[in-house]
Design a protein around this motif. Structure first.
Motif, PDB file in Angstrom:
ATOM      1  N   ASN A 358       6.313  19.001  -7.450  1.00 46.12           N
ATOM      2  CA  ASN A 358       7.058  17.931  -6.769  1.00 46.12           C
ATOM      3  C   ASN A 358       6.102  17.089  -5.924  1.00 46.12           C
ATOM      4  N   LEU A 359       6.649  16.303  -4.995  1.00 48.87           N
ATOM      5  CA  LEU A 359       5.778  15.411  -4.204  1.00 48.87           C
ATOM      6  C   LEU A 359       4.669  16.175  -3.480  1.00 48.87           C
ATOM      7  N   GLN A 360       4.928  17.445  -3.166  1.00 51.73           N
ATOM      8  CA  GLN A 360       3.901  18.247  -2.495  1.00 51.73           C
ATOM      9  C   GLN A 360       3.466  19.424  -3.365  1.00 51.73           C
ATOM     10  N   PRO A 370       8.918  15.028   4.149  1.00 49.11           N
ATOM     11  CA  PRO A 370       8.950  13.604   3.833  1.00 49.11           C
ATOM     12  C   PRO A 370       9.522  13.380   2.426  1.00 49.11           C
ATOM     13  N   TRP A 371      10.393  12.430   2.292  1.00 53.23           N
ATOM     14  CA  TRP A 371      11.066  12.110   1.023  1.00 53.23           C
ATOM     15  C   TRP A 371      11.623  13.374   0.343  1.00 53.23           C
ATOM     16  N   ASP A 372      12.000  14.344   1.178  1.00 51.57           N
ATOM     17  CA  ASP A 372      12.615  15.593   0.682  1.00 51.57           C
ATOM     18  C   ASP A 372      11.687  16.416  -0.219  1.00 51.57           C
ATOM     19  N   TYR A 375      11.336  14.500  -6.368  1.00 47.93           N
ATOM     20  CA  TYR A 375      10.632  13.820  -7.460  1.00 47.93           C
ATOM     21  C   TYR A 375      10.928  12.330  -7.417  1.00 47.93           C
ATOM     22  N   THR A 376       9.950  11.538  -7.006  1.00 47.75           N
ATOM     23  CA  THR A 376      10.098  10.082  -7.068  1.00 47.75           C
ATOM     24  C   THR A 376       9.550   9.673  -8.429  1.00 47.75           C
ATOM     25  N   ILE A 377      10.424   9.084  -9.256  1.00 43.14           N
ATOM     26  CA  ILE A 377       9.974   8.826 -10.632  1.00 43.14           C
ATOM     27  C   ILE A 377       9.678   7.345 -10.897  1.00 43.14           C
ATOM     28  N   ASN A 378       9.470   6.581  -9.808  1.00 35.05           N
ATOM     29  CA  ASN A 378       8.980   5.220 -10.057  1.00 35.05           C
ATOM     30  C   ASN A 378       7.456   5.178  -9.980  1.00 35.05           C
ATOM     31  N   ILE A 379       6.811   6.322  -9.842  1.00 34.49           N
ATOM     32  CA  ILE A 379       5.368   6.510 -10.025  1.00 34.49           C
ATOM     33  C   ILE A 379       4.969   7.964  -9.777  1.00 34.49           C
ATOM     34  N   ASN A 380       5.408   8.558  -8.652  1.00 37.95           N
ATOM     35  CA  ASN A 380       4.760   9.757  -8.134  1.00 37.95           C
ATOM     36  C   ASN A 380       4.811  10.978  -9.047  1.00 37.95           C
ATOM     37  N   ALA A 381       6.005  11.277  -9.565  1.00 39.22           N
ATOM     38  CA  ALA A 381       6.115  12.491 -10.387  1.00 39.22           C
ATOM     39  C   ALA A 381       5.339  12.341 -11.697  1.00 39.22           C
ATOM     40  N   PRO A 506       9.214  -1.875  -8.777  1.00 36.59           N
ATOM     41  CA  PRO A 506       9.403  -0.867  -7.743  1.00 36.59           C
ATOM     42  C   PRO A 506       8.917  -1.204  -6.325  1.00 36.59           C
ATOM     43  N   GLU A 507       9.925  -1.280  -5.453  1.00 37.55           N
ATOM     44  CA  GLU A 507       9.740  -1.333  -4.005  1.00 37.55           C
ATOM     45  C   GLU A 507       9.050  -2.589  -3.493  1.00 37.55           C
ATOM     46  N   ASN A 508       8.914  -3.584  -4.358  1.00 33.70           N
ATOM     47  CA  ASN A 508       8.278  -4.825  -3.924  1.00 33.70           C
ATOM     48  C   ASN A 508       9.265  -5.981  -4.140  1.00 33.70           C
ATOM     49  N   HIS A 585       0.788  -5.099  -1.452  1.00 34.15           N
ATOM     50  CA  HIS A 585       1.711  -3.967  -1.608  1.00 34.15           C
ATOM     51  C   HIS A 585       1.085  -2.828  -2.412  1.00 34.15           C
ATOM     52  N   ARG A 586       1.400  -1.585  -1.983  1.00 38.08           N
ATOM     53  CA  ARG A 586       0.793  -0.412  -2.641  1.00 38.08           C
ATOM     54  C   ARG A 586       1.235  -0.239  -4.092  1.00 38.08           C
ATOM     55  N   HIS A 587       2.456  -0.624  -4.403  1.00 38.79           N
ATOM     56  CA  HIS A 587       2.895  -0.555  -5.805  1.00 38.79           C
ATOM     57  C   HIS A 587       2.350  -1.780  -6.525  1.00 38.79           C
ATOM     58  N   VAL A 588       1.668  -1.562  -7.623  1.00 39.97           N
ATOM     59  CA  VAL A 588       1.218  -2.686  -8.449  1.00 39.97           C
ATOM     60  C   VAL A 588       1.827  -2.420  -9.826  1.00 39.97           C
ATOM     61  N   GLY A 625      -2.481   6.977  -0.388  1.00 40.42           N
ATOM     62  CA  GLY A 625      -3.223   7.896  -1.251  1.00 40.42           C
ATOM     63  C   GLY A 625      -2.992   7.687  -2.731  1.00 40.42           C
ATOM     64  N   TRP A 626      -1.726   7.764  -3.152  1.00 36.03           N
ATOM     65  CA  TRP A 626      -1.477   7.684  -4.597  1.00 36.03           C
ATOM     66  C   TRP A 626      -1.841   6.320  -5.161  1.00 36.03           C
ATOM     67  N   SER A 627      -1.702   5.284  -4.340  1.00 37.06           N
ATOM     68  CA  SER A 627      -2.019   3.940  -4.814  1.00 37.06           C
ATOM     69  C   SER A 627      -3.520   3.841  -5.105  1.00 37.06           C
ATOM     70  N   ALA A 671      -3.871  12.346   1.337  1.00 35.53           N
ATOM     71  CA  ALA A 671      -3.073  11.825   2.449  1.00 35.53           C
ATOM     72  C   ALA A 671      -2.509  10.469   2.063  1.00 35.53           C
ATOM     73  N   HIS A 672      -1.174  10.430   1.883  1.00 30.00           N
ATOM     74  CA  HIS A 672      -0.517   9.122   1.641  1.00 30.00           C
ATOM     75  C   HIS A 672      -0.801   8.210   2.812  1.00 30.00           C
ATOM     76  N   PRO A 673      -0.783   8.616   4.114  1.00 25.09           N
ATOM     77  CA  PRO A 673      -0.217   9.846   4.637  1.00 25.09           C
ATOM     78  C   PRO A 673       1.302   9.752   4.694  1.00 25.09           C
ATOM     79  N   PHE A 675       0.875  14.116   3.548  1.00 25.17           N
ATOM     80  CA  PHE A 675       0.399  14.756   2.323  1.00 25.17           C
ATOM     81  C   PHE A 675       1.328  14.460   1.159  1.00 25.17           C
ATOM     82  N   GLN A 676       0.745  13.971   0.073  1.00 26.46           N
ATOM     83  CA  GLN A 676       1.449  13.856  -1.201  1.00 26.46           C
ATOM     84  C   GLN A 676       0.442  14.223  -2.275  1.00 26.46           C
ATOM     85  N   ILE A 677       0.850  15.090  -3.168  1.00 27.45           N
ATOM     86  CA  ILE A 677      -0.125  15.637  -4.120  1.00 27.45           C
ATOM     87  C   ILE A 677      -0.464  14.657  -5.242  1.00 27.45           C
TER      88      ILE A 677
HETATM   89  C1  FUC Z   1       7.655   5.826  -3.171  1.00 25.45           C
HETATM   90  C2  FUC Z   1       6.439   5.169  -2.549  1.00 25.45           C
HETATM   91  C3  FUC Z   1       6.091   5.725  -1.243  1.00 25.45           C
HETATM   92  C4  FUC Z   1       6.078   7.229  -1.319  1.00 25.45           C
HETATM   93  C5  FUC Z   1       7.387   7.752  -1.867  1.00 25.45           C
HETATM   94  C6  FUC Z   1       7.411   9.239  -2.041  1.00 25.45           C
HETATM   95  O1  FUC Z   1       8.812   5.429  -2.538  1.00 25.45           O
HETATM   96  O2  FUC Z   1       6.647   3.806  -2.380  1.00 25.45           O
HETATM   97  O3  FUC Z   1       4.819   5.235  -0.933  1.00 25.45           O
HETATM   98  O4  FUC Z   1       5.043   7.656  -2.131  1.00 25.45           O
HETATM   99  O5  FUC Z   1       7.613   7.210  -3.105  1.00 25.45           O
END
Ligand code: FUC
Length: 818
Positions: A358-360, A370-372, A375-381, A506-508, A585-588, A625-627, A671-673, A675-677
């Motif tokens: 998951n996110l961590q 943070p963010w529970d 699984y954020t699936i617009n990039i992170n997961a 996403p998010e922009n 913006h961090r999302h590209v 971090g992830w960006s 560090a996003h910050p 922590f996000q893996i």
């Molecule tokens: C998205 C990102 C945030 C963060 C979150 C868990 O919403 O925009 O930066 O990573 O997921």
């Protein structure tokens, strides 16, 4: 002090004295109260953070299924009746009004996703250990073992801990160098509200609890933790909540944690018998047997890839100091360590049959992370799984692939009830219950491409493994992801293209839309739909299925919006040319087409490729971090190794150094910050992409080598089409040796920085035309539209050689550089 340290280094770090730097994170200080100093261990089911504190050791515990809530859905029933109105508002340019309505009608009234929760900590109190010397702690990622050692008086104490990959328990052995000198008290603490801590008649320490209610959903996951101490000598006594060992020579501590979770719709398991079962099985084995089985199970994965970028004296320092120095000194071995740490973290947090990272990953100490920590699936997961296939950890992709299959079940009801569409879909988040409704607020949650994106991983798994049985088993998921779009796409009144509406990038949000993110036909949405359709078309062709559906898919594909180059010579993020070149913006997201997708190519779409570069320059380097991790991949795809490396420098920086940006914690967590893996995994993927890419019609070796890594070697990378780069060596930026194993057979098309020949001296055939290997088939990207105000020019690329070698299944090809 220096001499002492060298002695410790010699004992602990072995190879250092002989010039070989081991793959270890190590420190001269305990973690104190800082979680991000502690060292993670895990076996995909249990995770633990080892603090290495002397008087009070903390082993912070997680279990992959300890989540708040219980089986639930979070669709909003008002969606369907308001969909037409939201679409109209967006097409009419009333984005903010559309967002307001979506907040009422689309965003859930129920759970915004459940939380990944901690179990608690096992604390070990060592009385009289306040004054100590010769302290050192480490995490050996070659073996997946954490160690702490220090001296009190004349006694050396050593703790060795691992989360057994073979036996599903956490094991710690503590020993004293002198007989009878080991005494400590063990007890649990936990931030969980509903829990009972007790000792049992068979002298075990237990923690039993139930997870929290959250956002209208009852917490019903029952967990059970058992700790057993197996002493070597000494006496074990107990109170009603602690175990105390006195006067022992050594002791082995076993920690077993289990829950009642069976799957996202069934929590009828028995946590008590499970936890006891794992404990009894492990407890019957010797420590050495457990340790050996664990190391063997771990190294089966870990040893598949070996990277050597060189070693400099900077590598001798403790990890936190190396991190602090990295920007100013050449320490290529820290990159190797960080790269392999990414693989270590995936092996430790993602095992077949378990939950996906998951996110961590699998490490979280907060009840409200943070963010529970979901699984954020617009990039992170997705980013978490970028390294899986190419760094030869294909089996570890399984938890994510299983999650995709489960989302295809839960997301079918969401597609039907919220959008009146066939197939399945997911919005921008999910959790262990595989919720597919829209969450947070429409600005973030009104995004319909989550299912489309995660489904790419099924297709990618097929491209790497060539496993047709797997492809056939997931074909319904790929097909249904496409069916959703067949029903959901609508004609744009002005451009006449078929577009996703409502959607977002996403998010922009562009300023021109009054601060609202909602839009129709955003570039990323178009790219994802394109991939979804292509996967279904190609899978149907391979499996000889659904001919008439394929005709429909081809027709729809021909009506999708093309990518566009805007007036700032950028790749447009939105359908209209409204990008702001000062937007950092961090999302590209529109660069999804460059990576992880392959719609933007140096060779096939030179204008879009050049525009992507401009977009990245306009967005800037420093970010979360992830960006930064994503940007390493993009610069690698742009074949600019030095720029990719400068992103690695930004990322491998203590938090606070990059103004307004993320970095890395002492334990090398991203560090996003906070922590996000994902940043760890994204960067590991990016380093791979700098050394090898297999996305654009060929296996491209050394596409983006920075000046600082002109000599090096890597073993074991995997490519699409089932090739394994058994060995790859380079000197002064040129390939000197390349050994490739073909696991599937077929044409091996190589793109290289220099000429090579077969080991016996035979010359190779220069490649012409399309690569006939079907795994390398690249879909045509619709012709880009270039703004009249743009002056875009193709980039001048480094020269490469292109060769074809036809291979048989199982054959190994040896090449030497010229
Ligand atoms: C998205 C990102 C945030 C963060 C979150 C868990 O919403 O925009 O930066 O990573 O997921």
């Amino acid at each position: 002090m220096k001499i002492k340290l060298l002695i410790i280094l010699f004992i602990f770090g072995k190879g250092i004295a002989s010039g070989q730097v081991p793959l270890k994170l190590w420190y001269k200080q305990p973690s104190g109260n800082t979680w991000e100093n502690a060292l993670p261990i895990g076996n995909g089911r249990q995770g633990a953070m080892i603090y290495g504190n002397v008087e009070k050791e903390i082993i912070q515990l997680n279990e992959h299924t300890v989540w708040s809530g219980s089986p639930n859905r979070n669709d909003n029933p008002l969606a369907l009746e308001n969909l037409a109105e939201i679409r109209k508002l967006i097409f009419d340019g009333k984005h903010k009004e559309a967002e307001n309505l979506a907040n009422k009608a689309i965003i859930t009234r129920k759970s915004h996703g459940q939380k990944f929760e901690p179990v608690g900590s096992l604390n070990l109190l060592f009385e009289g250990h306040e004054k100590y010397t010769d302290y050192i702690r480490e995490l050996d990622i070659q073996k997946a073992i954490a160690k702490t050692s220090y001296k009190v008086g004349e006694v050396v104490y050593t703790r060795e801990a691992f989360a057994s990959l073979a036996d599903r328990v956490i094991v710690m052995r503590i020993s004293a160098s002198k007989a009878g000198q080991l005494s400590f008290t063990a007890g649990y603490s936990s931030p969980q509200k509903r829990k009972t801590i007790a000792t049992t008649t068979n002298r075990e320490l237990t923690i039993a609890g139930t997870t929290n209610d959250h956002e209208t959903v009852k917490g019903l996951v029952n967990f059970k933790g058992i700790t057993r101490i197996q002493p070597e000598g000494g006496h074990l006594t107990l109170t009603d909540s602690t175990l105390t060992l006195t006067g022992a020579n050594a002791a082995v501590i076993f920690i077993s944690v289990a829950t009642n979770f069976n799957n996202y719709q069934d929590i009828s398991g028995d946590q008590n018998s499970r936890a006891a079962g794992y404990m009894n099985k492990a407890g019957s084995k010797t420590y050495t047997a457990l340790l050996n089985a664990h190391v063997a199970a771990y190294q089966k994965f870990f040893n598949r890839v070996k990277l050597d970028l060189g070693t400099t004296p900077a590598a001798q320092a403790p990890t936190n100091e190396r991190l602090r120095n990295f920007r100013n000194v050449n320490d290529p071995h820290l990159v190797t360590l960080y790269y392999q740490y990414g693989r270590y973290l995936l092996i430790s947090s993602s095992q077949p049959g378990g939950q996906p990272a998951n996110l961590q990953g699998i490490w979280n100490h907060r009840v409200n992370p943070p963010w529970d920590s979901k699984y954020t699936i617009n990039i992170n997961a997705e980013m978490n799984y970028w390294p899986a296939e190419k760094t030869n950890l294909s089996e570890l992709h399984e938890p994510f692939l299983t999650m995709v299959k489960e989302l295809a079940v839960t997301g079918r009801e969401t597609a039907r009830s919220m959008y009146g569409a066939r197939g399945w879909m997911a919005h921008h988040n999910t959790d262990i219950w595989r919720a597919t409704g829209a969450i947070d607020g429409a600005f973030w949650g009104m995004w319909t491409a989550g299912g489309g994106w995660v489904s790419q991983h099924l297709w990618e798994h097929y491209l790497y493994t060539g496993d047709k049985t797997f492809l056939a088993s997931v074909y319904p998921v790929l097909k249904d992801a496409a069916l959703f779009y067949i029903d959901f796409l609508v004609e744009h009144p002005k451009y006449k293209w078929l577009v996703v509406n409502p959607g977002n990038s996403p998010e922009n949000a562009p300023a021109a839309h009054g601060g609202s993110s909602l839009d129709a036909g955003t570039t990323m949405d178009n790219q994802i739909v394109m991939d979804v359709l292509n996967n279904a078309i190609r899978a149907a062709g391979l499996l000889n299925k659904d001919k008439s559906l394929v005709d429909t898919l081809l027709h729809v594909r021909s009506r999708l919006a093309p990518m566009q180059v805007g007036r700032h010579n950028q790749l447009q993020e939105w359908l209209d040319d409204v990008d702001d070149p000062n937007d950092h913006h961090r999302h590209v997201s529109h660069l999804y087409g460059l990576y992880p997708s392959n719609q933007i190519s140096a060779y096939r779409t030179p204008e879009l490729f050049a525009a992507s570069k401009n977009t990245l320059i306009q967005r800037g380097d420093v970010s979360t971090g992830w960006s930064m991790g994503w940007k390493v991949n993009w610069w690698a795809k742009l074949q600019d190794g030095n720029h990719a490396y400068s992103l690695i420098q930004n990322q491998l920086t203590p938090l606070g150094t990059n103004k307004d940006g993320g970095g890395t914690y002492n334990n090398l967590f991203d560090a996003h910050p906070p922590f996000q893996i994902d940043g760890n995994f994204g960067c590991t993927s990016g380093i791979t992409e700098m050394l090898m890419q297999s996305s654009d019609g060929a296996v491209h070796v050394l596409p983006a080598l920075p000046d600082v890594w002109q000599t090096g070697s890597i073993r074991g990378l995997r490519t699409r089409g089932g090739f394994e780069l058994v060995e790859m060596k380079w000197e002064k930026g040129k390939i000197t040796r390349l050994t490739v194993k073909s696991t599937l057979g077929g044409n091996l098309r190589l793109r290289l920085p220099n000429d090579v020949q077969l080991a016996g001296g035979k010359k190779l055939k220069p490649a012409v035309g399309e690569n006939p290997n079907p795994f390398f088939e690249v879909d045509d990207t619709p012709k880009a539209i270039i703004s009249g105000q743009s002056t875009i020019q193709p980039l001048i690329l480094k020269e490469t050689r292109l060769f074809d070698i036809s291979t048989r299944k199982g054959q190994t090809i040896e090449l030497t550089g010229l």
